[in-house]
Design a protein around this motif. Structure first.
Motif: not given
Ligand code: SN0
Length: 316
Positions: A112, A276, A180-181, A184, A178, A236, A273-274
């Motif tokens: 990540f 919330r 997030l990257p 995606v 949070r 997303k 996924l995942p």
């Molecule tokens: C990662 C993301 O890149 O957004 C993995 C997705 C494939 N997602 C998360 O880390 C979600 C963690 C969370 O706390 O909901």
């Protein structure tokens, strides 16, 4: 022929991979001899559920051996070249990648972004150092800026469920607690640009993605307007690229709801996924039969299988 698989640019013909994944799904699984007994090593610097299970399963379908390692709790790896290693880093990536290459025919890496240092993240240091110092092909299991195995599976899913020759595909930003990257969404846009779809990205001001990904892509700040006539809604969250790594908190509520889905042309809902629940998307949308989350997850297996098969075919 593909050597590495770390972004769409490694796949000279993304459509061929999508079609092959669909063929694999229809076919009886029989391991081709070239792949049988080859070894895949998966290194996870971050947690994983789908990527780990689907990639292991894909490799097993091909008759490969799989060794999976959670690398987050082990030695700290030095990634910079030319440093004096008198700090807390026990092993240089040069040795780590070189050693793993003695056991592996292919290496998968999940790393990540830091979400702190944008230049470092977007330079893909972890992935590129492994690519440089491993003597075998590298597959991205989600890197700092892209998640090609997810996007390939998403492209397969859209191919399977489209009911029009040129469906309207809407990528919508959604809220999250949070940071997030951007991997995606970056990757999804990159893959959708190669498909025959009407692609629209909708997000609040401040959630602009890097120019190299959204160049020539229609971006709308009006989520409800973007939803009109959509065939696929892909939700997303991502943190800010411009105010790098910061959580974006728009005034309006960007959660995907049944009311917003009603504006679409009976669209299918997608998420990698995942997720919330009731933050990104309401229960009623996720639990609706038009939701494709399990189909997407299922397609991770054939996506990984098509990629592994193609890499092995290249004589690696
Ligand atoms: C990662 C993301 O890149 O957004 C993995 C997705 C494939 N997602 C998360 O880390 C979600 C963690 C969370 O706390 O909901």
């Amino acid at each position: 022929m593909i050597k590495h698989f770390t972004s769409i640019t490694d796949a000279p013909n993304p459509n061929a991979l999508i079609q092959r994944a669909l063929e694999i799904k229809r076919a009886v699984r029989r391991p081709p001899s070239a792949v049988h007994r080859k070894t895949l090593v998966l290194l996870f610097f971050n947690p994983s559920l789908r990527t780990r299970l689907s990639t292991e399963k894909a490799a097993q379908n091909l008759g490969m051996n799989v060794i999976t390692m959670n690398a987050d709790a082990g030695w700290k790896i030095e990634l910079e070249d030319g440093t004096v290693m008198d700090g807390d880093k026990a092993e240089h990536v040069r040795e780590a990648a070189g050693v793993i290459s003695q056991y592996a025919d292919v290496i998968g890496i999940r790393s990540f972004p830091t979400l702190k240092d944008r230049d470092w993240d977007y330079a893909e240091v972890v992935l590129n150092q492994f690519k440089k110092y491993a003597s075998v092909p590298i597959i991205s299991l989600e890197s700092a800026t892209v998640h090609p195995l997810q996007s390939l599976a998403d492209a397969v899913t859209i191919e399977e469920f489209k009911t029009k020759p040129r469906p309207k595909v809407v990528l919508t930003w959604a809220p999250h607690v949070r940071a997030l990257p951007q991997a995606v969404p970056n990757s999804f846009v990159e893959w959708m640009k190669t498909r025959d779809v009407e692609l629209v990205v909708t997000h609040p001001p401040g959630a602009e993605l890097a120019q190299q990904f959204v160049e020539n892509v229609r971006v709308e700040y009006d989520q409800q307007g973007a939803f009109e006539g959509a065939d696929f809604i892909y939700a997303k969250n991502w943190s800010s690229y411009t105010d790098y790594g910061q959580i974006i908190s728009p005034k309006e509520n960007w959660m995907v709801t049944p009311e917003k889905m009603a504006l679409t042309d009976n669209a299918r809902f997608m998420h990698c996924l995942p997720v919330r629940r009731n933050v990104v998307v309401a229960d009623a949308v996720l639990d609706d039969p038009r939701c494709l989350i399990f189909e997407q997850a299922k397609n991770r297996e054939v996506a990984a299988q098509a990629v592994l098969e193609e890499i092995m075919k290249s004589g690696n």
